[in-house]
Design a protein around this motif. Sequence first.
Motif, PDB file in Angstrom:
ATOM      1  N   MET A 162       0.827  -1.201   0.000  1.00  0.00           N
ATOM      2  CA  MET A 162       0.000   0.000   0.000  1.00  0.00           C
ATOM      3  C   MET A 162       0.863   1.252   0.000  1.00  0.00           C
ATOM      4  O   MET A 162       0.588   2.229  -0.719  1.00  0.00           O
ATOM      5  CB  MET A 162      -0.937  -0.001   1.211  1.00  0.00           C
ATOM      6  N   ILE A 183      -4.277  -7.991  -2.838  1.00  0.00           N
ATOM      7  CA  ILE A 183      -5.350  -7.152  -2.313  1.00  0.00           C
ATOM      8  C   ILE A 183      -4.873  -5.736  -2.016  1.00  0.00           C
ATOM      9  O   ILE A 183      -5.534  -4.753  -2.360  1.00  0.00           O
ATOM     10  CB  ILE A 183      -5.940  -7.791  -1.045  1.00  0.00           C
ATOM     11  N   ALA A 184      -3.708  -5.617  -1.367  1.00  0.00           N
ATOM     12  CA  ALA A 184      -3.258  -4.317  -0.870  1.00  0.00           C
ATOM     13  C   ALA A 184      -3.031  -3.274  -1.971  1.00  0.00           C
ATOM     14  O   ALA A 184      -3.484  -2.133  -1.824  1.00  0.00           O
ATOM     15  CB  ALA A 184      -2.001  -4.490  -0.028  1.00  0.00           C
ATOM     16  N   LEU A 194      -6.416  -2.228  -3.314  1.00  0.00           N
ATOM     17  CA  LEU A 194      -7.091  -1.451  -2.289  1.00  0.00           C
ATOM     18  C   LEU A 194      -6.427  -0.087  -2.119  1.00  0.00           C
ATOM     19  O   LEU A 194      -7.105   0.939  -1.973  1.00  0.00           O
ATOM     20  CB  LEU A 194      -7.072  -2.216  -0.965  1.00  0.00           C
ATOM     21  N   LEU A 249      -7.470   2.218  -4.943  1.00  0.00           N
ATOM     22  CA  LEU A 249      -8.837   2.709  -4.758  1.00  0.00           C
ATOM     23  C   LEU A 249      -8.910   3.754  -3.648  1.00  0.00           C
ATOM     24  O   LEU A 249      -9.575   4.787  -3.781  1.00  0.00           O
ATOM     25  CB  LEU A 249      -9.770   1.537  -4.446  1.00  0.00           C
ATOM     26  N   LEU A 250      -8.218   3.494  -2.526  1.00  0.00           N
ATOM     27  CA  LEU A 250      -8.230   4.429  -1.412  1.00  0.00           C
ATOM     28  C   LEU A 250      -7.522   5.735  -1.761  1.00  0.00           C
ATOM     29  O   LEU A 250      -7.921   6.809  -1.293  1.00  0.00           O
ATOM     30  CB  LEU A 250      -7.577   3.789  -0.181  1.00  0.00           C
ATOM     31  N   TRP A 300      -6.623   3.417  -9.744  1.00  0.00           N
ATOM     32  CA  TRP A 300      -7.215   2.079  -9.580  1.00  0.00           C
ATOM     33  C   TRP A 300      -6.573   1.093 -10.544  1.00  0.00           C
ATOM     34  O   TRP A 300      -6.328  -0.069 -10.199  1.00  0.00           O
ATOM     35  CB  TRP A 300      -8.725   2.142  -9.822  1.00  0.00           C
ATOM     36  N   SER A 354      -1.027  -5.515  -8.496  1.00  0.00           N
ATOM     37  CA  SER A 354      -1.556  -6.740  -7.892  1.00  0.00           C
ATOM     38  C   SER A 354      -1.403  -7.947  -8.804  1.00  0.00           C
ATOM     39  O   SER A 354      -1.306  -9.079  -8.320  1.00  0.00           O
ATOM     40  CB  SER A 354      -3.042  -6.557  -7.554  1.00  0.00           C
TER      41      SER A 354
END
Length: 409
Positions: free
Chosen positions: A30, A156-157, A160, A163-164, A253, A260
């Motif tokens: 992340m 996932i990270a 995510l 997106l965050l 995104w 990923s």
Amino acid sequence: MSGDTLQLRHHRPFVAFWFARICTAGSFQMLTVAIGWHLYSLTGNVLDLGLVGLVEFLPRVLFMLHTGHVADRYDRRRVAALCQTGQGLIALVLLVGSLNQAVTRELIFILAFCLGTARAFEQPTTQALLPNIVPPSIFPRAIAAAASAMQGATIIAPALGGLLYALGAGWVYGPAVVLYGIAILLVTSLPARQTPSQKEKPTLDNLLAGIRFIRSRPDVLGAISLDLFAVLLGGATALLPVFAADILLTGPWGLGLLRSAPAVGALGMSFLLAYVSLNRHVGRIMFGSVALFGVATIAFGLSTSLWFSLGTLVVLGAADMVSVVIRSSFVQLETPDAMRGRVSAVNGLFIGASNQLGEFESGVTAHFFGTVPAVVLGGVGTLVITGVWMKLFPGLAKRDRLTEPRQDG
């Protein structure tokens, strides 16, 4: 096969270690997505993306001899927890800075160096910690299962995180702080089965023991140096922000999905290797996987479709995972526990060079030759290295089994 797998699932220390890997890998991925996009949005300079990789790699070189000695001399649980605390503080600084619009190019480079320093001490420590948790009989499967934790988080990270980040950089850095906190609790809960060599002084001879050990094992030397040069030339992850923004015409995104994708392939392969052992022809399998890594890199460089690019990165990640499991099994199983930290530090330098230094190489070549030519030439270089290494290390190319009796006593 199934008995070994069940043994891992019901092994409480390994389960705690497994979840800690998820948290640390997720936090780091992340941070990587956020830092890359944050820096590129600030400067718009592709060379800066490569420089970040170089800055993160420098601590591996500067502290290589000391990181391994620390892992062998002190409690590995506490060393790992301290490193994770440092990374959590870095994420906290980025969180506060982003909320106050105070994050600058210079601050990112400083924090990247600090992040690289913490990871330089953490990686050999956690690698040397795993053999203290599981018995040798199931160690290769434990490596694959531990890698699945890291790769699962890596799937996932980044997505995510991308997106965050669309909501604001602080939405990425905040969860990273929390995940590092959870990892610290899990690592400190592990049992103390290591006997730290408190009486051993950090002499130059002791610090160089890891290098001498790897040189004495041609198969180990060949495996980790193959990974170094192949991934050094074929790595294109530093350029993913450029592909996302300028070639594939997507946003944060899309960058998260691209970061990923290799982990999707790696996760699938790690699950396969956790259930199906590599029993025969491991040398040929490893060289074949590295060659496939090069082909996938070339295909990614030539792609103008987001979905095709994702597919090539999935293949790339699966091929790389085979090399990771083989190399890690060589290094850990053939190394005495008293010097696993030092040997892991040298191995970590090779890994860091192939990743962080590879990002710098990609940034430089993209700056001078263009983004697409840089990636394609890197993939071609990986194929060349594969052929050369098969000639330089014929014993490794012909190796039949993952673990064989030592020939040198």
